[in-house]
Scaffold this active site. Sequence first.
Site, mmCIF file in Angstrom:
data_model
loop_
_atom_site.group_PDB
_atom_site.id
_atom_site.type_symbol
_atom_site.label_atom_id
_atom_site.label_comp_id
_atom_site.label_asym_id
_atom_site.label_seq_id
_atom_site.Cartn_x
_atom_site.Cartn_y
_atom_site.Cartn_z
ATOM 1 N N THR A 121 10.644 5.346 -13.269
ATOM 2 C CA THR A 121 9.114 4.964 -13.510
ATOM 3 C C THR A 121 9.048 5.635 -12.392
ATOM 4 O OG1 THR A 121 10.121 3.453 -15.231
ATOM 5 C CG2 THR A 121 7.811 3.109 -14.184
ATOM 6 N N LYS A 157 15.699 -1.948 -22.691
ATOM 7 C CA LYS A 157 15.840 -2.938 -21.963
ATOM 8 C C LYS A 157 16.882 -3.816 -21.560
ATOM 9 C CE LYS A 157 15.134 -3.856 -26.070
ATOM 10 N NZ LYS A 157 15.203 -3.681 -27.151
ATOM 11 N N GLU A 158 17.084 -4.241 -20.454
ATOM 12 C CA GLU A 158 18.357 -4.531 -20.037
ATOM 13 C C GLU A 158 18.877 -6.168 -20.522
ATOM 14 O OE1 GLU A 158 17.866 -6.302 -15.597
ATOM 15 O OE2 GLU A 158 16.449 -4.757 -15.501
ATOM 16 N N TYR A 261 6.443 -14.587 -27.832
ATOM 17 C CA TYR A 261 6.529 -15.304 -27.558
ATOM 18 C C TYR A 261 6.265 -16.384 -26.472
ATOM 19 C CZ TYR A 261 9.948 -14.430 -31.126
ATOM 20 O OH TYR A 261 10.808 -14.090 -32.362
ATOM 21 N N ALA A 262 6.278 -17.205 -26.945
ATOM 22 C CA ALA A 262 5.225 -17.965 -25.151
ATOM 23 C C ALA A 262 6.560 -18.778 -24.764
ATOM 24 C CB ALA A 262 4.527 -19.189 -25.389
ATOM 25 N N GLY A 267 9.636 -11.900 -16.155
ATOM 26 C CA GLY A 267 9.975 -11.215 -14.502
ATOM 27 C C GLY A 267 10.742 -10.117 -14.944
ATOM 28 N N CYS A 270 11.015 -3.857 -13.898
ATOM 29 C CA CYS A 270 9.911 -3.562 -14.817
ATOM 30 C C CYS A 270 8.452 -4.168 -14.819
ATOM 31 C CB CYS A 270 10.694 -2.799 -15.822
ATOM 32 S SG CYS A 270 11.984 -2.328 -16.192
ATOM 33 N N LYS A 273 6.801 -4.968 -11.677
ATOM 34 C CA LYS A 273 6.143 -3.207 -10.821
ATOM 35 C C LYS A 273 5.437 -2.740 -11.066
ATOM 36 C CE LYS A 273 10.409 -1.053 -10.416
ATOM 37 N NZ LYS A 273 8.873 0.909 -10.711
ATOM 38 N N LYS A 331 16.099 -12.708 -17.640
ATOM 39 C CA LYS A 331 16.688 -12.686 -19.033
ATOM 40 C C LYS A 331 17.756 -12.370 -19.480
ATOM 41 C CE LYS A 331 16.337 -9.186 -21.813
ATOM 42 N NZ LYS A 331 15.486 -7.642 -21.766
#
Length: 457
Positions: A121, A157-158, A261-262, A267, A270, A273, A331
């Site tokens: 990126t 997506k990790e 989703y709240a 974090g 990606c 940064k 996550k």
Amino acid sequence: MRITIIGTGYVGLVTGACLAELGNDVFCLDVDQKKIDVLNAGGIPIHEPGLAEVVARNRGYGRLKFSTDIEAAVQHGDVQFIAVGTPPDEDGSADLQYVLAAARNIGRHMRDFKVVVDKSTVPVGTADRVRAAIREELDKRAEKLGFSVVSNPEFLKEGAAVEDFMRPDRIVIGCDDDAEGEQARRVMRKLYAPFNRNHERTFWMDVRSAEFTKYAANAMLATRISFMNEMANLADRVGADIEAVRQGIGSDPRIGYSFLYAGCGYGGSCFPKDVQALERTAREYDQDLLILRAVEQVNNHQKYILGRKIVERFGEDLAGRHFAVWGLAFKPNTDDMREAPARVLLQELVSRGATVAVYDPVAMDEAKRVLALDFDGKPDLLSRIRFSETPDDAAQDADALVIVTEWKAFRSPDFERLKRQLKAPVIFDGRNLFEPEVMSDSGIEYHGIGRSAAVRA
């Protein structure tokens, strides 16, 4: 096809393994000898579901190799993927030193036409800098070799990276419109042909637009998260249930349910940064991205929401209090602790005098490493954190349970046993895993994010 992947982090390792899975001959390069040794010994330096099996299978087939040999790596691949880290610099901009070092190495060792793919990126205009670095090295050698720099940003997506790569919803490729660019386009079309058999998933565009697409996508997703977190905080004040609100607005097809989703903040490597880097790019062009500045401010604020709720319940001084924390990674399905909200929470709890028992299904070793850095020079505070072997062990004799990461293993605990383990039946749910009515029926005091109305109901 013969492919070289420069960098074996999340993006590089997944890209290399998945391209090998498609039958390509892939050479993965990294300057970290320890990481290469782990990979050659059959290990995986990151936690990513399904990745170990793909790597092992293709190493066995001889289609995937790992090395620190830069010259051999450049000689190997007709396509050179640059997939190195772009950490934030002190001013928030993306640090391109590793990208440009990779480009210079390509220029030093290439002997024929190369397609150089920016997979990392990177800010708009990076391809120009990569092109200049390669050309400078070729000029030093008095070589007139052709090459083309392509932008092919990742959308992985990790925790679901292998699935995302093998079943992409879109493939973005930016090429120049000169002769070398047309040659690169043919190469990239052939490389990604297996993904386009059922229907065309590739979006072709100019290089700068491709670079911009990645940042714009992450900025949009971060914006949705911060928007819902801000709405959740207001919902707590006005007596609304953010889950009901989410369903109400998500049913609008113009909005949809994703990233609504709240919680206790985003974090990872990606979103934080990339939002900062995009803001930095805007400042270079005398633009002020007011929305993104607010997105970042809201997220930084949201990482303290659990600490504030705990203080409201137990008071400013937490000396003598003991808390259980479930979830440390930013996550689920990853051990990534970068910018994880748990790090902020732990700092606040122990600095107020509390002790904490923590548990995460896969991130314990990484948590020990990063928390040692967070509390460098403060061994008395670090000693207040105990790493537990099980969720039950962490919950034992805690004044309250705090949930920070939405691991599936945390979704259906035995609430009766949990009540017996805790000193008092109190849960602070930073990811709204549980239904307030169920908590009330179970005799548990429940504090979610934006769910005060549901608790009262």
